[in-house]
Design a protein around this motif. Structure first.
Motif, PDB file in Angstrom:
ATOM      1  N   MET A   1      10.934  42.065  18.620  1.00 33.65           N
ATOM      2  CA  MET A   1      12.218  42.200  17.947  1.00 33.65           C
ATOM      3  C   MET A   1      13.329  41.551  18.757  1.00 33.65           C
ATOM      4  N   ASN A   2      13.363  41.855  20.081  1.00 30.99           N
ATOM      5  CA  ASN A   2      14.417  41.299  20.913  1.00 30.99           C
ATOM      6  C   ASN A   2      14.357  39.784  20.956  1.00 30.99           C
ATOM      7  N   ASN A   3      13.139  39.219  21.025  1.00 30.38           N
ATOM      8  CA  ASN A   3      13.006  37.763  21.041  1.00 30.38           C
ATOM      9  C   ASN A   3      13.548  37.148  19.760  1.00 30.38           C
ATOM     10  N   LEU A   4      13.253  37.769  18.622  1.00 33.56           N
ATOM     11  CA  LEU A   4      13.760  37.260  17.349  1.00 33.56           C
ATOM     12  C   LEU A   4      15.281  37.319  17.317  1.00 33.56           C
ATOM     13  N   GLN A   5      15.861  38.393  17.861  1.00 33.65           N
ATOM     14  CA  GLN A   5      17.321  38.502  17.895  1.00 33.65           C
ATOM     15  C   GLN A   5      17.932  37.414  18.778  1.00 33.65           C
ATOM     16  N   LYS A   6      17.297  37.124  19.892  1.00 33.64           N
ATOM     17  CA  LYS A   6      17.802  36.066  20.770  1.00 33.64           C
ATOM     18  C   LYS A   6      17.719  34.712  20.079  1.00 33.64           C
ATOM     19  N   ILE A   7      16.597  34.450  19.404  1.00 34.82           N
ATOM     20  CA  ILE A   7      16.442  33.183  18.686  1.00 34.82           C
ATOM     21  C   ILE A   7      17.463  33.100  17.556  1.00 34.82           C
ATOM     22  N   GLY A   8      17.662  34.210  16.847  1.00 34.66           N
ATOM     23  CA  GLY A   8      18.673  34.240  15.794  1.00 34.66           C
ATOM     24  C   GLY A   8      20.065  34.012  16.342  1.00 34.66           C
ATOM     25  N   GLY A   9      20.369  34.621  17.489  1.00 31.20           N
ATOM     26  CA  GLY A   9      21.673  34.414  18.110  1.00 31.20           C
ATOM     27  C   GLY A   9      21.892  32.973  18.509  1.00 31.20           C
ATOM     28  N   ALA A  10      20.861  32.352  19.090  1.00 35.25           N
ATOM     29  CA  ALA A  10      20.969  30.939  19.460  1.00 35.25           C
ATOM     30  C   ALA A  10      21.159  30.076  18.214  1.00 35.25           C
ATOM     31  N   SER A  11      20.473  30.425  17.123  1.00 32.55           N
ATOM     32  CA  SER A  11      20.620  29.675  15.875  1.00 32.55           C
ATOM     33  C   SER A  11      22.054  29.771  15.357  1.00 32.55           C
TER      34      SER A  11
ATOM     35  N   VAL B   1      18.826  34.173   8.977  1.00 28.64           N
ATOM     36  CA  VAL B   1      18.677  35.122   7.867  1.00 28.64           C
ATOM     37  C   VAL B   1      17.545  36.112   8.164  1.00 28.64           C
ATOM     38  N   LEU B   2      16.419  35.610   8.650  1.00 30.07           N
ATOM     39  CA  LEU B   2      15.282  36.479   8.979  1.00 30.07           C
ATOM     40  C   LEU B   2      15.640  37.454  10.102  1.00 30.07           C
ATOM     41  N   ALA B   3      16.290  36.942  11.149  1.00 28.45           N
ATOM     42  CA  ALA B   3      16.636  37.797  12.291  1.00 28.45           C
ATOM     43  C   ALA B   3      17.606  38.903  11.882  1.00 28.45           C
TER      44      ALA B   3
END
Length: 214
Positions: free
Chosen positions: A1-11, A71-73
């Protein structure tokens, strides 16, 4: 979950950078000769076809890909407390992804087609170009209703679920409402939406990178 949030934040941060880059390119470097005849306009487009195609790919296609990740994150972040509202928001988010990517592909394919036609009939090519431009603007440039609905619903879901900073969510409601209002063809609304969404994407990206889901 945290990795997805970081990737979403970078996006989200990259989304804001793309927005700013587009404003800078068209405001400072793109000098389209709007007051000249069709032949000179197409000569300018032919001379700058490569750079314009690259800009379209970044501004629409890459933006859409990053938006899909975001959107996914965000759906994963807010769905626990508001599953139905999060799902509805995500539907509009993914529709926006499709519209934005389609706009970029139509713009580039249309540009190549009208440049080929302009060698034979510049006036007819200009008519076709204006039609293509209207389609691109309607899908992902001048009308931001779908994107606005996504931001409104997402911000409301995050606000109810106590996700993300409260002030950010209120600001997101403002951004989204302005986006919905772009259904009225006023350039100032589109500009306000674009500028405010730069701030929203950047703020959202920082929030997602510096805080994980509880």
């Amino acid at each position: 979950m945290n990795n997805l949030q970081k990737i979403g934040g970078a996006s989200a941060l990259f989304e804001s950078i793309i927005y700013v880059s587009a404003f800078v390119f068209f405001g400072a470097f793109w000098n389209f000769p709007a007051d000249t005849d069709s032949a000179k306009q197409f000569a300018f487009l032919a001379e700058n076809q490569v750079i314009l195609s690259i800009v379209n790919l970044i501004m629409y296609v890459l933006f859409g890909i990053l938006l899909a990740v975001l959107v996914l994150a965000l759906h994963e972040r807010v769905k626990a407390n508001n599953p139905i509202l999060s799902q509805i928001a995500s539907i509009f988010g993914l529709v926006w992804v499709g519209l934005v990517i389609a706009s970029g592909m139509i713009a580039n394919i249309g540009l190549a087609a009208v440049l080929e036609l302009s060698a034979k009939d510049p006036e007819q090519a200009m008519t076709v170009w204006l039609a293509i431009y209207s389609v691109v603007e309607g899908l992902g440039g001048g009308n931001e209703v779908v994107g606005g609905l996504w931001v409104v619903l997402l911000s409301f879901a995050a606000l109810k679920g106590h996700e993300l900073p409260k002030i950010l969510n209120y600001f997101g409601l403002f951004v989204g409402i302005v986006g919905v209002l772009t259904i009225y063809p006023a350039e100032v609304l589109t500009e306000i939406f674009g500028i405010s969404q730069i701030v929203w994407f950047f703020w959202l990206g920082l929030a997602m990178l510096t805080s994980s889901k509880r």
